[in-house]
Design an enzyme around this catalytic site. Structure first.
Site, mmCIF file in Angstrom:
data_model
loop_
_atom_site.group_PDB
_atom_site.id
_atom_site.type_symbol
_atom_site.label_atom_id
_atom_site.label_comp_id
_atom_site.label_asym_id
_atom_site.label_seq_id
_atom_site.Cartn_x
_atom_site.Cartn_y
_atom_site.Cartn_z
ATOM 1 N N LEU A 402 42.084 42.579 32.506
ATOM 2 C CA LEU A 402 43.418 42.121 32.911
ATOM 3 C C LEU A 402 43.412 40.603 32.966
ATOM 4 O O LEU A 402 42.898 40.007 33.912
ATOM 5 C CB LEU A 402 43.797 42.735 34.261
ATOM 6 C CG LEU A 402 43.898 44.262 34.267
ATOM 7 C CD1 LEU A 402 44.140 44.788 35.684
ATOM 8 C CD2 LEU A 402 45.013 44.730 33.335
ATOM 9 N N GLU A 403 43.994 39.970 31.967
ATOM 10 C CA GLU A 403 43.915 38.527 31.829
ATOM 11 C C GLU A 403 45.097 37.799 32.453
ATOM 12 O O GLU A 403 45.210 36.576 32.314
ATOM 13 C CB GLU A 403 43.770 38.170 30.345
ATOM 14 C CG GLU A 403 42.504 38.762 29.752
ATOM 15 C CD GLU A 403 42.366 38.528 28.255
ATOM 16 O OE1 GLU A 403 43.059 37.634 27.739
ATOM 17 O OE2 GLU A 403 41.565 39.235 27.622
ATOM 18 N N ASN A 404 45.950 38.530 33.130
ATOM 19 C CA ASN A 404 47.105 37.909 33.782
ATOM 20 C C ASN A 404 47.079 38.121 35.286
ATOM 21 O O ASN A 404 48.106 38.149 35.946
ATOM 22 C CB ASN A 404 48.402 38.456 33.176
ATOM 23 C CG ASN A 404 48.521 38.121 31.696
ATOM 24 O OD1 ASN A 404 48.663 36.957 31.341
ATOM 25 N ND2 ASN A 404 48.424 39.123 30.836
#
Length: 577
Positions: A402-404
């Site tokens: 999950l890069e956000n």
């Protein structure tokens, strides 16, 4: 779904400003001591030469830049006050004190810090100026380093500072321990500290036990004993003892140390390591290679799972997508984009990989992933939906990419609920961006530590990131062996077991916007971390032979480049100690 958008870490940030971290500080000279007084001081017992070391007299003796410093009554480590310094704009909240010292002498510089990024250092030593630092911490954490004065050095400048744009930091109990320079207000010889209280077990795997304890006033370090034998020494209040046997009980004790000696041992605690199958991926090889397989066509070679080379021990299927139900995810094979690859073929290929000893997991997220687990209900939805995918397709576990952003509290809750459903054989991996693992107080790092007992490996993305801080407080640019090793060191010193740390790099120049390194550089970094060989300018303080291995984005881009990454890195990982 727009398949082209689904790729790893395209957020490109730069901490280029970090190169200004070490700011020059002015040293105010104090009259040189006579030869007789210097000789007398050098032979006397070591003292704390810092004045107002605990800030009990406000900022007396201290100067803070741009009015950034004040004293507070909470939080404090000892006494009734502590320093609070707040960075602002171009000011990093530097607080300094001139300390009288004895020439040609060795001193230990120490401080306890909390809050935002905190640095401790000394200038004007006449030899080599030193500094140390720590990312932001929610509890008091000790910083310590040593320095030696030059033949004519009679004063040095001790400093603390924070980091631009970061929250306030707190400091207390600053010490410059060594021969009496005549300027401090602590002329007492340190006494042997008391034994640590609160020793407890914070996590176990089949080969390690993590311990923590309460800080001891006056201590500069701690030692951990296993069944009566000293096994490690640390400066903080936690340690992980590795190299243990599965399903075995051990007794642990801790001691506190300082210049006066070592305390008696603490009360003992007993911990039992898990069975070999009780921690995620325990039946994986000691060193493993992870590769992401693309469920879409973005110009890289289109593959079936059966096309993935045998060098890959863990194959992460990218990606599961969010649904309209908060926290829930789904997965649909892109048969059209994958040249007619059917679901039945896909499931059969998963079973074939598993029969060959490989693990196939579902990755959640990606650059554009919008999965949000922000409350108890969405945590339950996440666990239920991922478990359903594991049952439907036969996945061995899950990868969190999950890069956000993620919520550490509820992602922890979700992963523990999933583990309870899937059982102890579940593989759990993570692929955070470099910025996500710079501090143990960050949500990604917190989540990894929260689930350490069920975590298989964290394969940080060493690309698309710009410059970052290594564990030595220096700034490193991506695309070098130093970037890989110094940033891996942050995780290794931050609480993850070496077996839970992997190096994630692009398989080719086309696989990422920046940060590609040749497979030979990956291999050099692995050697440096596991054997202290083939290092660059950065060299870890010790070897980590249990380091898990390496990861790449992606098996498809690797295939596009003739499988040059896996054919070079795979055998090298297998040959690690």
């Amino acid at each position: 779904m727009d398949p082209v958008r689904r790729q790893h870490g395209r957020r490109i940030g730069s901490w280029a400003g970090a190169a200004t971290a070490a700011l020059a500080l002015t040293v105010t000279a104090i009259g040189p001591a006579s030869a007789s007084s210097a000789s007398s001081a050098a032979s006397a017992a070591d003292v704390n030469n810092a004045s107002n070391a605990g800030f009990e007299s406000g900022l007396s003796g201290w100067t803070c830049s741009a009015g950034s410093g004040t004293t507070v009554s909470s939080p404090v480590r000892t006494g009734a006050a502590a320093l609070k310094a707040t960075p602002g704009g171009q000011d990093n909240a530097r607080c300094t004190q001139t300390v009288a010292v004895v020439p040609d002498s060795t001193y230990t510089l120490g401080a306890w810090v909390q809050g935002g990024y905190a640095y401790l250092g000394v200038t004007g030593t006449g030899t080599t100026d030193v500094s140390t630092w720590t990312p932001d911490s929610t509890t008091w954490k000790q910083l310590s380093t040593t320095f030696r004065t030059g033949p004519s050095t009679t004063s040095v400048t001790v400093y603390t500072h924070g980091w631009y744009g970061q929250p306030a930091y707190y400091a207390d109990d600053i010490s410059v321990q060594g021969p009496d320079g005549g300027g401090g207000d602590d002329g007492e010889q340190p006494s042997v500290p008391s034994a640590p209280a609160g020793l407890s077990v914070s996590g176990t795997t089949s080969s390690s036990v993590s311990l923590s304890w309460n800080a001891v006033s006056g201590a500069t370090g701690y030692s951990v004993y296993r069944d009566g034998t000293k096994v490690t020494a640390v400066t903080g209040t936690s340690a992980t003892v590795t190299g243990l046997s599965a399903a075995t009980s051990y007794s642990f004790q801790a001691t506190a140390t300082n210049a006066a000696g070592e305390s008696v041992k603490s009360a003992a605690v007993t911990a039992r390591t898990t069975e070999s199958g009780d921690s995620g991926g325990a039946d994986l090889p000691k060193h493993a290679v992870t590769g992401y397989w693309q469920n879409f066509n973005n110009g890289a070679t289109v593959q079936k799972l059966s096309d993935v080379p045998s060098a890959y021990d863990i194959i992460a299927v990218a990606f599961a997508d969010a649904t309209t139900t908060p926290g829930a995810v789904t997965f649909d094979l892109d048969s059209a984009g994958l040249n007619g690859y059917t679901v039945d073929q896909f499931k059969a290929d998963i079973k074939a990989k598993q029969a060959a000893g490989k693990k196939v997991i579902i990755s959640v997220g990606g650059e554009k992933g919008t999965v949000s687990v922000a409350d108890a209900a969405s945590a339950t939805n996440f666990a239920n939906s991922v478990h359903s995918l594991m049952q439907t397709y036969g996945f061995d576990g899950v990868d969190i990419d999950l890069e956000n952003g993620l919520n550490a509290t509820y992602m922890t809750q979700a992963l523990r609920a999933l583990s309870a459903k899937a059982g102890p054989e579940m593989i759990l991996t993570m692929a955070p961006q470099t910025i996500d693992m710079q501090s143990t107080s960050g949500s990604y790092f917190q989540t990894a530590l929260n689930v350490k007992d069920i975590l298989t490996v964290v394969n940080m993305q060493y690309y698309n990131s710009g410059s970052m801080l290594g564990c030595d407080g220096k700034v490193y640019s991506q695309g070098s062996v130093d970037f890989l090793t110094a940033l891996a060191c942050v995780q290794l010193e931050g609480g993850l077991s070496p077996s839970q740390v992997g190096i994630g790099t692009p398989a080719s120049t086309r696989a990422a916007g920046s940060g590609y390194v040749a497979p030979s550089v990956v291999n050099n970094a692995l050697d440096c971390l596991t054997k202290l060989t083939n290092c660059g300018s950065f060299k870890p303080s010790k070897a980590y032979p249990d380091l898990r291995g390496a990861m790449t984005w992606s098996t498809n881009w690797d295939a596009t480049a003739g499988n040059s990454w896996s054919s070079a890195v795979g055998p090298h990982v297998d040959a690690l100690p």
